[in-house]
Motif scaffolding. Structure first.
Motif, PDB file in Angstrom:
ATOM      1  N   ALA A 123     -13.940   4.335  38.378  1.00 46.76           N
ATOM      2  CA  ALA A 123     -14.748   5.270  38.920  1.00 46.76           C
ATOM      3  C   ALA A 123     -15.112   4.910  40.114  1.00 46.76           C
ATOM      4  O   ALA A 123     -15.034   5.620  41.432  1.00 46.76           O
ATOM      5  CB  ALA A 123     -15.081   6.271  38.074  1.00 46.76           C
ATOM      6  N   GLN A 124     -16.042   3.895  40.075  1.00 47.96           N
ATOM      7  CA  GLN A 124     -16.916   3.492  41.099  1.00 47.96           C
ATOM      8  C   GLN A 124     -15.876   2.911  42.364  1.00 47.96           C
ATOM      9  O   GLN A 124     -16.191   3.015  43.424  1.00 47.96           O
ATOM     10  CB  GLN A 124     -17.748   2.516  40.877  1.00 47.96           C
ATOM     11  CG  GLN A 124     -19.076   3.029  39.975  1.00 47.96           C
ATOM     12  CD  GLN A 124     -19.782   2.010  39.230  1.00 47.96           C
ATOM     13  OE1 GLN A 124     -19.482   1.033  39.075  1.00 47.96           O
ATOM     14  NE2 GLN A 124     -21.004   2.735  38.721  1.00 47.96           N
ATOM     15  N   CYS A 131     -14.624  11.045  32.411  1.00 43.56           N
ATOM     16  CA  CYS A 131     -14.557  12.277  31.366  1.00 43.56           C
ATOM     17  C   CYS A 131     -14.758  11.434  30.405  1.00 43.56           C
ATOM     18  O   CYS A 131     -14.012  10.696  29.645  1.00 43.56           O
ATOM     19  CB  CYS A 131     -13.075  12.625  31.666  1.00 43.56           C
ATOM     20  SG  CYS A 131     -12.702  13.804  30.053  1.00 43.56           S
ATOM     21  N   TYR A 132     -15.828  12.201  29.274  1.00 46.42           N
ATOM     22  CA  TYR A 132     -16.213  11.289  28.294  1.00 46.42           C
ATOM     23  C   TYR A 132     -15.535  12.386  27.061  1.00 46.42           C
ATOM     24  O   TYR A 132     -15.987  13.809  27.067  1.00 46.42           O
ATOM     25  CB  TYR A 132     -17.800  11.377  28.084  1.00 46.42           C
ATOM     26  CG  TYR A 132     -18.300  10.797  26.698  1.00 46.42           C
ATOM     27  CD1 TYR A 132     -17.633  10.057  26.037  1.00 46.42           C
ATOM     28  CD2 TYR A 132     -19.451  11.301  26.295  1.00 46.42           C
ATOM     29  CE1 TYR A 132     -17.824   9.287  24.809  1.00 46.42           C
ATOM     30  CE2 TYR A 132     -20.021  10.629  24.944  1.00 46.42           C
ATOM     31  CZ  TYR A 132     -19.232   9.555  24.529  1.00 46.42           C
ATOM     32  OH  TYR A 132     -19.841   9.261  23.124  1.00 46.42           O
ATOM     33  N   GLN A 133     -14.900  11.938  26.223  1.00 51.15           N
ATOM     34  CA  GLN A 133     -14.286  12.585  25.043  1.00 51.15           C
ATOM     35  C   GLN A 133     -15.150  11.739  23.735  1.00 51.15           C
ATOM     36  O   GLN A 133     -14.487  11.106  23.277  1.00 51.15           O
ATOM     37  CB  GLN A 133     -13.049  12.526  24.941  1.00 51.15           C
ATOM     38  CG  GLN A 133     -12.604  13.435  23.675  1.00 51.15           C
ATOM     39  CD  GLN A 133     -11.029  13.410  23.545  1.00 51.15           C
ATOM     40  OE1 GLN A 133     -10.395  13.457  24.641  1.00 51.15           O
ATOM     41  NE2 GLN A 133     -10.294  13.616  22.387  1.00 51.15           N
ATOM     42  N   ALA A 149     -25.479   7.287  28.759  1.00 53.60           N
ATOM     43  CA  ALA A 149     -26.596   6.582  29.690  1.00 53.60           C
ATOM     44  C   ALA A 149     -25.737   6.087  30.727  1.00 53.60           C
ATOM     45  O   ALA A 149     -25.915   5.655  31.768  1.00 53.60           O
ATOM     46  CB  ALA A 149     -27.484   5.868  29.187  1.00 53.60           C
ATOM     47  N   GLN A 150     -24.179   5.300  30.293  1.00 52.16           N
ATOM     48  CA  GLN A 150     -23.453   4.556  30.954  1.00 52.16           C
ATOM     49  C   GLN A 150     -22.740   5.257  31.800  1.00 52.16           C
ATOM     50  O   GLN A 150     -22.683   4.860  32.870  1.00 52.16           O
ATOM     51  CB  GLN A 150     -22.851   3.641  30.015  1.00 52.16           C
ATOM     52  CG  GLN A 150     -22.002   2.444  30.851  1.00 52.16           C
ATOM     53  CD  GLN A 150     -21.511   1.440  29.922  1.00 52.16           C
ATOM     54  OE1 GLN A 150     -21.948   1.306  28.656  1.00 52.16           O
ATOM     55  NE2 GLN A 150     -20.561   0.368  30.288  1.00 52.16           N
ATOM     56  N   THR A 151     -22.240   6.378  31.504  1.00 55.18           N
ATOM     57  CA  THR A 151     -21.116   7.109  32.111  1.00 55.18           C
ATOM     58  C   THR A 151     -21.727   8.270  33.030  1.00 55.18           C
ATOM     59  O   THR A 151     -20.950   8.757  33.957  1.00 55.18           O
ATOM     60  CB  THR A 151     -20.105   7.589  31.167  1.00 55.18           C
ATOM     61  OG1 THR A 151     -18.771   8.102  31.882  1.00 55.18           O
ATOM     62  CG2 THR A 151     -20.404   9.006  30.409  1.00 55.18           C
ATOM     63  N   LEU A 152     -22.895   8.639  32.641  1.00 51.48           N
ATOM     64  CA  LEU A 152     -23.470   9.654  33.413  1.00 51.48           C
ATOM     65  C   LEU A 152     -23.481   9.671  35.001  1.00 51.48           C
ATOM     66  O   LEU A 152     -23.057  10.850  35.651  1.00 51.48           O
ATOM     67  CB  LEU A 152     -24.970  10.056  33.031  1.00 51.48           C
ATOM     68  CG  LEU A 152     -25.500  11.527  33.406  1.00 51.48           C
ATOM     69  CD1 LEU A 152     -24.909  12.536  32.819  1.00 51.48           C
ATOM     70  CD2 LEU A 152     -27.107  11.453  32.688  1.00 51.48           C
ATOM     71  N   PRO A 153     -24.015   8.739  35.819  1.00 55.76           N
ATOM     72  CA  PRO A 153     -23.694   8.688  37.218  1.00 55.76           C
ATOM     73  C   PRO A 153     -22.183   9.022  37.511  1.00 55.76           C
ATOM     74  O   PRO A 153     -22.350   9.672  38.612  1.00 55.76           O
ATOM     75  CB  PRO A 153     -23.880   7.131  37.242  1.00 55.76           C
ATOM     76  CG  PRO A 153     -25.051   6.683  36.482  1.00 55.76           C
ATOM     77  CD  PRO A 153     -24.103   7.410  35.266  1.00 55.76           C
ATOM     78  N   ALA A 186     -30.343  16.480  31.261  1.00 54.77           N
ATOM     79  CA  ALA A 186     -29.890  15.252  32.569  1.00 54.77           C
ATOM     80  C   ALA A 186     -29.798  15.789  33.982  1.00 54.77           C
ATOM     81  O   ALA A 186     -29.170  14.940  34.696  1.00 54.77           O
ATOM     82  CB  ALA A 186     -29.062  14.294  31.997  1.00 54.77           C
ATOM     83  N   GLY A 187     -29.444  17.355  33.836  1.00 54.54           N
ATOM     84  CA  GLY A 187     -29.056  17.872  35.318  1.00 54.54           C
ATOM     85  C   GLY A 187     -27.613  17.807  35.396  1.00 54.54           C
ATOM     86  O   GLY A 187     -27.061  17.946  36.551  1.00 54.54           O
ATOM     87  N   TYR A 188     -26.792  17.620  34.300  1.00 61.29           N
ATOM     88  CA  TYR A 188     -25.344  17.492  34.410  1.00 61.29           C
ATOM     89  C   TYR A 188     -24.857  18.917  34.988  1.00 61.29           C
ATOM     90  O   TYR A 188     -24.965  19.973  34.521  1.00 61.29           O
ATOM     91  CB  TYR A 188     -24.715  17.246  33.001  1.00 61.29           C
ATOM     92  CG  TYR A 188     -23.277  17.255  33.075  1.00 61.29           C
ATOM     93  CD1 TYR A 188     -22.642  16.238  33.788  1.00 61.29           C
ATOM     94  CD2 TYR A 188     -22.518  18.303  32.380  1.00 61.29           C
ATOM     95  CE1 TYR A 188     -21.145  16.278  33.903  1.00 61.29           C
ATOM     96  CE2 TYR A 188     -21.026  18.267  32.303  1.00 61.29           C
ATOM     97  CZ  TYR A 188     -20.472  17.213  32.979  1.00 61.29           C
ATOM     98  OH  TYR A 188     -19.185  17.230  32.778  1.00 61.29           O
TER      99      TYR A 188
END
Length: 231
Positions: A123-124, A131-133, A149-153, A186-188
């Protein structure tokens, strides 16, 4: 954060029925899963011969088109164009090196940390999203916290099992509430699609999404129907 309905929750439903289900549960729109022969037949509707070259107009907004496997470049081009027309994004099950522009895409990953690392790196590099499942057991045991924590950004979409009617069953909690609370804190601002945790849960989802209320013995609707029959 917008809550969506995945067509995985009603795999036999037509596009119109999915729209009815969204409106009944006040969901913002759809995630359409392609390549599984589901009742929405969106793949066939996009065939120029069957669709008569007419653009398909979904009854509610479509936010994501989920592609199966690793798509060929020609398939990617077709669905990228359709996603752009809908204002939707593409969900990918495997990383691709070349993406048509403009397209918004997210790579799906589970809770395996090596898989998460690969998805975030892709993604970066691509300027895209993840997309987290989470698996049902990850939700119940709380192991999703490390992954989030790892995927949130780069996170733009979540496919969330154990929600909907499953959260109302005896034996809940499913861990869904804590997960959604963490996203909120987290403000998602991305999307969350409700999906069943397994095929054995589909009857409960069909009832929850399509059940017509007020049609029991003694209701006003039933009394009106009986009056109509007796006339």
């Amino acid at each position: 954060m917008k809550l969506l309905l995945s067509s995985d929750a009603l795999p036999a439903a037509t596009l119109d029925e999915l729209g009815v289900a969204c409106r009944r549960r006040a969901l913002a729109g759809l995630e359409l899963v392609l390549g599984r022969g589901q009742g929405h037949r969106y793949e066939s509707l996009r065939c120029p011969i069957e669709a008569g070259d007419e653009a398909v107009v979904p009854p509610v907004p479509v936010y994501w088109l989920a592609l199966p496997g690793r798509p060929r470049l020609s398939e990617l081009m077709t669905w990228a164009g359709e996603a752009h027309r809908l204002g939707a994004g593409l969900l990918l099950r495997a990383p691709v090196e070349e993406l048509p522009r403009p397209v918004r895409a997210a790579l799906v990953h589970g809770s395996d940390l090596a898989e998460v690392e690969q998805a975030v790196a892709w993604a970066q590099q691509q300027g895209m999203f993840t997309c987290y499942q989470p698996e049902p057991e990850a939700l119940q045991q709380g192991t999703w916290r490390v992954v989030l924590a790892q995927t949130l950004p780069t996170l733009a979409h979540v496919r969330l099992p154990g929600s909907g009617p499953e959260g109302q069953e005896a034996g809940a909690p499913t861990g869904v509430g804590a997960f959604l609370a963490a996203l909120t804190l987290a403000g998602y601002t991305g999307t969350v699609a409700l999906i069943p945790s397994g095929p054995d849960r589909l009857p409960a989802w069909e009832t929850w999404l399509l059940r017509r209320r007020g049609w029991g013995c003694g209701t006003a609707a039933a009394r009106q129907a009986r009056a109509g029959v007796s006339r």
